[in-house]
Design an enzyme around this catalytic site. Structure first.
Site, mmCIF file in Angstrom:
data_model
loop_
_atom_site.group_PDB
_atom_site.id
_atom_site.type_symbol
_atom_site.label_atom_id
_atom_site.label_comp_id
_atom_site.label_asym_id
_atom_site.label_seq_id
_atom_site.Cartn_x
_atom_site.Cartn_y
_atom_site.Cartn_z
ATOM 1 N N ASP A 188 -28.746 37.117 -11.663
ATOM 2 C CA ASP A 188 -27.451 36.783 -11.073
ATOM 3 C C ASP A 188 -26.903 35.544 -11.776
ATOM 4 O O ASP A 188 -27.161 34.404 -11.373
ATOM 5 C CB ASP A 188 -27.615 36.537 -9.576
ATOM 6 N N GLY A 189 -26.141 35.772 -12.847
ATOM 7 C CA GLY A 189 -25.607 34.671 -13.626
ATOM 8 C C GLY A 189 -24.098 34.651 -13.722
ATOM 9 O O GLY A 189 -23.507 33.672 -14.169
ATOM 10 N N LYS A 190 -23.466 35.779 -13.324
ATOM 11 C CA LYS A 190 -21.999 35.882 -13.364
ATOM 12 C C LYS A 190 -21.451 35.489 -14.735
ATOM 13 O O LYS A 190 -20.482 34.742 -14.853
ATOM 14 C CB LYS A 190 -21.370 35.060 -12.245
ATOM 15 N N ARG A 191 -22.075 36.008 -15.771
ATOM 16 C CA ARG A 191 -21.708 35.670 -17.137
ATOM 17 C C ARG A 191 -20.411 36.373 -17.531
ATOM 18 O O ARG A 191 -20.029 37.393 -16.959
ATOM 19 C CB ARG A 191 -22.825 36.075 -18.100
#
EC number: 4.1.1.23
Length: 257
Positions: free
Chosen positions: A84-87
């Site tokens: 979960d990094g929302k890159r």
């Protein structure tokens, strides 16, 4: 392991968001032991483990080493992994993000940000297709202020539904059987948004954060992955394996009622 196998497992996702101050004088060692014990106890009854990258990045190089160890252990336990990094970025930078997570851990998934446009998402989709992974694009997030942009009315419906329709079309090129490798993040705190996105995107896996501590309730339905972080990882606000297992049982019970 192909990430789409997660959709045939029980729908609960364990969110791992470690806070060192809760883990005593040797926090990394305790986080490691506690997380491994919790993963081992829950693995057969989970869809996936979701690792919030920011909490590991904040711990520096040792934290990133711990992330790789825990993600690898999850895979050894037969448990799919969501980073979960929302890159999100353009061109070669998006490709580098995809290599860092989707290609480094084949069969895993990554959360990404759509603000730069669909062309910036293609490197992630392509990497997921090559590696048996998945991508979850932010659509309607669980935070109270999400409506500032996501709910903007465009041609009579909220912006997030326009995005969902576009991602469903794009996802057709990455569909294998009933499910696409292009999924979306839709907060469990907005059940009406979950229903709306599912209506326009029937083949997209939906990751539903906010179950438990943020007030979201477990929702039933095919292709839904229910993410609980604080409610499972830190029940009653602290690491407690017994309480975490009891919290998991309560969530499982709500899904079968």
């Amino acid at each position: 392991m192909d990430f789409l196998e997660a959709l045939s497992r029980p729908p609960l996702v364990l969110g791992v968001d470690p806070r060192p101050k809760l883990h005593g004088p040797e926090p990394l060692a305790h986080i490691r032991r506690y997380t491994l014990d919790l993963l081992e106890a829950l693995a057969p009854r989970l869809a996936a483990a979701k690792f919030q990258l920011a909490f590991f990045e904040a711990l520096g190089p040792e934290g990133m080493a711990l992330l790789w160890e825990l993600a690898s252990a999850s895979r050894v336990m037969g448990l799919p992994v969501i980073f979960d990094g929302k890159r999100g970025d353009i061109g070669s930078t998006a490709e580098a993000y995809a290599r860092a997570y989707l290609e480094a851990f084949p069969g895993s998934a990554l959360t990404v940000n759509p603000y730069l446009g669909l062309d910036a998402l293609k490197p992630f989709f392509q990497a997921a297709s090559r590696t048996g992974g998945g991508v979850f694009v932010l659509a309607k997030t669980s935070n109270p202020g999400s409506g500032f942009l996501q709910d903007l009315p465009v041609e009579g419906k909220p912006l997030y539904l326009h995005l969902a329709e576009a991602l469903e079309r794009e996802g057709e090129g990455y569909r294998e059987g009933p499910w696409s490798r292009v999924g979306m993040v839709v907060g469990a705190t907005y059940p009406e948004a979950v229903a709306g996105v599912r209506e326009v995107a029937p083949h997209a896996p939906l990751l539903l954060p906010g179950v438990g501590a943020q007030g979201g309730r477990p929702l039933k339905g095919a292709g839904l992955l229910l993410a609980a972080s604080r409610a499972l990882y830190y029940p009653e606000g602290r690491p407690d394996l017994k309480a975490a297992l009891e919290a998991a049982e309560a969530l499982f019970g709500a899904l079968v009622e």
